[in-house]
Design an enzyme around this catalytic site. Structure first.
Site, PDB file in Angstrom:
ATOM      1  N   SER A 268      -6.840   1.624 -18.113  1.00 38.90           N
ATOM      2  CA  SER A 268      -5.686   0.788 -17.767  1.00 38.90           C
ATOM      3  C   SER A 268      -4.373   1.249 -18.380  1.00 38.90           C
ATOM      4  CB  SER A 268      -5.964  -0.660 -18.171  1.00 38.90           C
ATOM      5  OG  SER A 268      -6.309  -0.735 -19.532  1.00 38.90           O
TER       6      SER A 268
ATOM      7  N   HIS B 125      -8.749  -1.610 -12.020  1.00 36.75           N
ATOM      8  CA  HIS B 125      -7.578  -0.924 -11.458  1.00 36.75           C
ATOM      9  C   HIS B 125      -7.915   0.004 -10.288  1.00 36.75           C
ATOM     10  CE1 HIS B 125      -4.984  -2.497 -14.583  1.00 36.75           C
ATOM     11  NE2 HIS B 125      -6.027  -2.341 -15.382  1.00 36.75           N
TER      12      HIS B 125
ATOM     13  N   LYS C 181      -5.372  -8.128  -9.394  1.00 38.74           N
ATOM     14  CA  LYS C 181      -4.497  -6.954  -9.452  1.00 38.74           C
ATOM     15  C   LYS C 181      -4.204  -6.509  -8.005  1.00 38.74           C
ATOM     16  CE  LYS C 181      -5.903  -5.739 -14.156  1.00 38.74           C
ATOM     17  NZ  LYS C 181      -6.040  -7.084 -14.610  1.00 38.74           N
TER      18      LYS C 181
END
Ligand SMILES: Cc1ncc(COP(=O)(O)O)c(C=O)c1O
Length: 391
Positions: free
Chosen positions: A178, A206, A237
């Protein structure tokens, strides 16, 4: 305030490590109003721009009208609604697993899954740069945590050979790291887990929605979708919603539902959030999703190449997370403030999030960034970087 707290806060300030929140007015677009000032947003994980996508908003509104605002209880009491089951079925299909379980956040998932799968007498092998929620999950588990140097497969092999147990072995890694934007070598990890009879868990917070031909994540990109025992991913996200999941065999999912404390002892996600997640997965699977992934790739390549050419160390980034190495904490935060004055919001990252001396601007690209905006931002960052002696 107690004297101890005040002194510690003062110490954080003198070390340049004190944090404060900046407030965004309006929705999370690629341009935002932050602390009253308009700026290009270069530090959001809303990679595909779905957090303010009308289709997600409509799905959430319809869900509120039909199901209300709250779930009223934890999942094993009376908080399992039709939408929880629909989302879990959809996530399992998305990841190609037998089943999936929804958690209230990525933090809740990691701090629940790891202690459920590993306990006293077991071994958890964890990459040194894994996310804090994985570290906390390991600490909560009371298993022996063996941290291996970042992405160092030879070192991991030695540690697997050296540590004997009659219990379980779990290898856990971020799919995309990350704060660095590089990827775990999943093929090699899968080979090691087979050789040593371990379970492999990948946190693809991610990568989900972004990587791979169809957005299934880093395991799809590396061709190892069926080799991962526990696919963990987040919905807050790239998917523009909130929550997280574990996708795995029916047996593991059933076990987690019975053993993961963060799942068992918390009120379940509300209908609006679940409906937005379902709409997001449909969008990821549509031609619009594919086009957004392409745009994100283009924006990332342009930004990383421009700043690399200007002399920045982009720290091995391979994805839409592009760190720009600065070094010291105070210098990093001065860089952030100067950029914000000029209309670019790129957050500085300091200890304890990253090791001391490796502070950076963690820039994140979005599919919805305009080319001109990115070109202007890259020029501005390079100009300030030169003036500050960073490049
Ligand atoms: C790799 C990773 N795992 C887990 C999390 C936690 O997810 P959430 O924000 O949904 O709690 C994050 C970031 O927030 C992350 O970067």
């Amino acid at each position: 305030m107690s004297k101890g707290f005040a002194e510690e806060l003062e110490a954080l300030k003198t070390q340049g490590l004190h944090r404060r929140m900046r407030c965004i007015a309006g929705s999370q677009g690629s341009r935002v109003v932050v602390d009253g000032k308009e700026a290009l947003l270069l530090c959001s994980n809303n990679y595909l721009g779905l957090a303010d996508h009308p289709r997600l908003a409509e799905a959430a509104i319809r869900a509120v009208e039909r199901y209300g605002t709250g779930s009223g209880a934890s999942r094993l009491v009376s908080g399992t609604m039709e939408l929880h089951e629909a989302l879990e079925e959809r996530l399992a299909r998305f990841k190609g697993t037998e089943a999936a379980l929804v958690f209230n956040s990525g933090y809740a998932a990691n701090s629940g899954i790891i202690p459920a799968l590993a306990g006293k007498g077991d071994l958890v092998f964890s990459d040194r740069l894994n996310h804090a929620s994985i570290v906390d999950g390991c600490l909560l588990s009371r298993a022996t945590m063996v941290r291996y140097p970042h992405n160092d497969m030879a070192a991991l092999r030695r540690l697997l050979e050296r540590h004997e147990t009659a219990g379980r072995r779990l290898i856990v890694t971020d799919g995309v790291f990350s704060m660095d934007g590089d990827m775990a070598p999943l093929r090699e990890l899968a080979a090691l887990k087979r050789e040593f009879g371990a379970l492999l868990m990948v946190d693809d917070a991610h990568g989900t929605g972004v990587l791979g031909a169809t957005g299934r994540g880093s395991a799809e990109l590396q061709g190892v979708m069926t080799e991962i025992d526990i696919h963990m991913g987040t919905l807050g996200k790239a998917l523009g919603s909130f929550g997280a999941y574990a996708a795995a065999s029916g047996e593991i999912v059933d076990y987690l539902a019975n053993r993961a404390r963060s799942f068992i002892f918390s009120t379940s996600l509300p209908p609006a959030v679940l409906a937005a997640s379902l709409a997001a997965i449909d969008l990821i699977d549509s031609p619009e999703g594919a086009a957004l992934r392409q745009r994100l790739k283009r924006n990332t390549a342009f930004f990383r190449d421009s700043l690399g050419a200007a002399g920045f160390d982009t720290m091995g980034s391979e994805t839409q997370i592009v760190p720009l190495f600065v070094g010291r904490a105070e210098q990093t935060m001065t860089f952030t403030s100067r950029l914000l004055e000029e209309g670019v919001f790129a957050q500085g990252i300091r200890p304890p999030t990253v090791p001391a001396g490796t502070c950076r601007l963690r820039c994140t690209l979005m599919a919805t960034h305009g080319e001109e905006d990115l070109a202007r931002a890259a020029e501005l960052i390079a100009g300030i970087g030169r003036e500050m002696g960073v490049i």
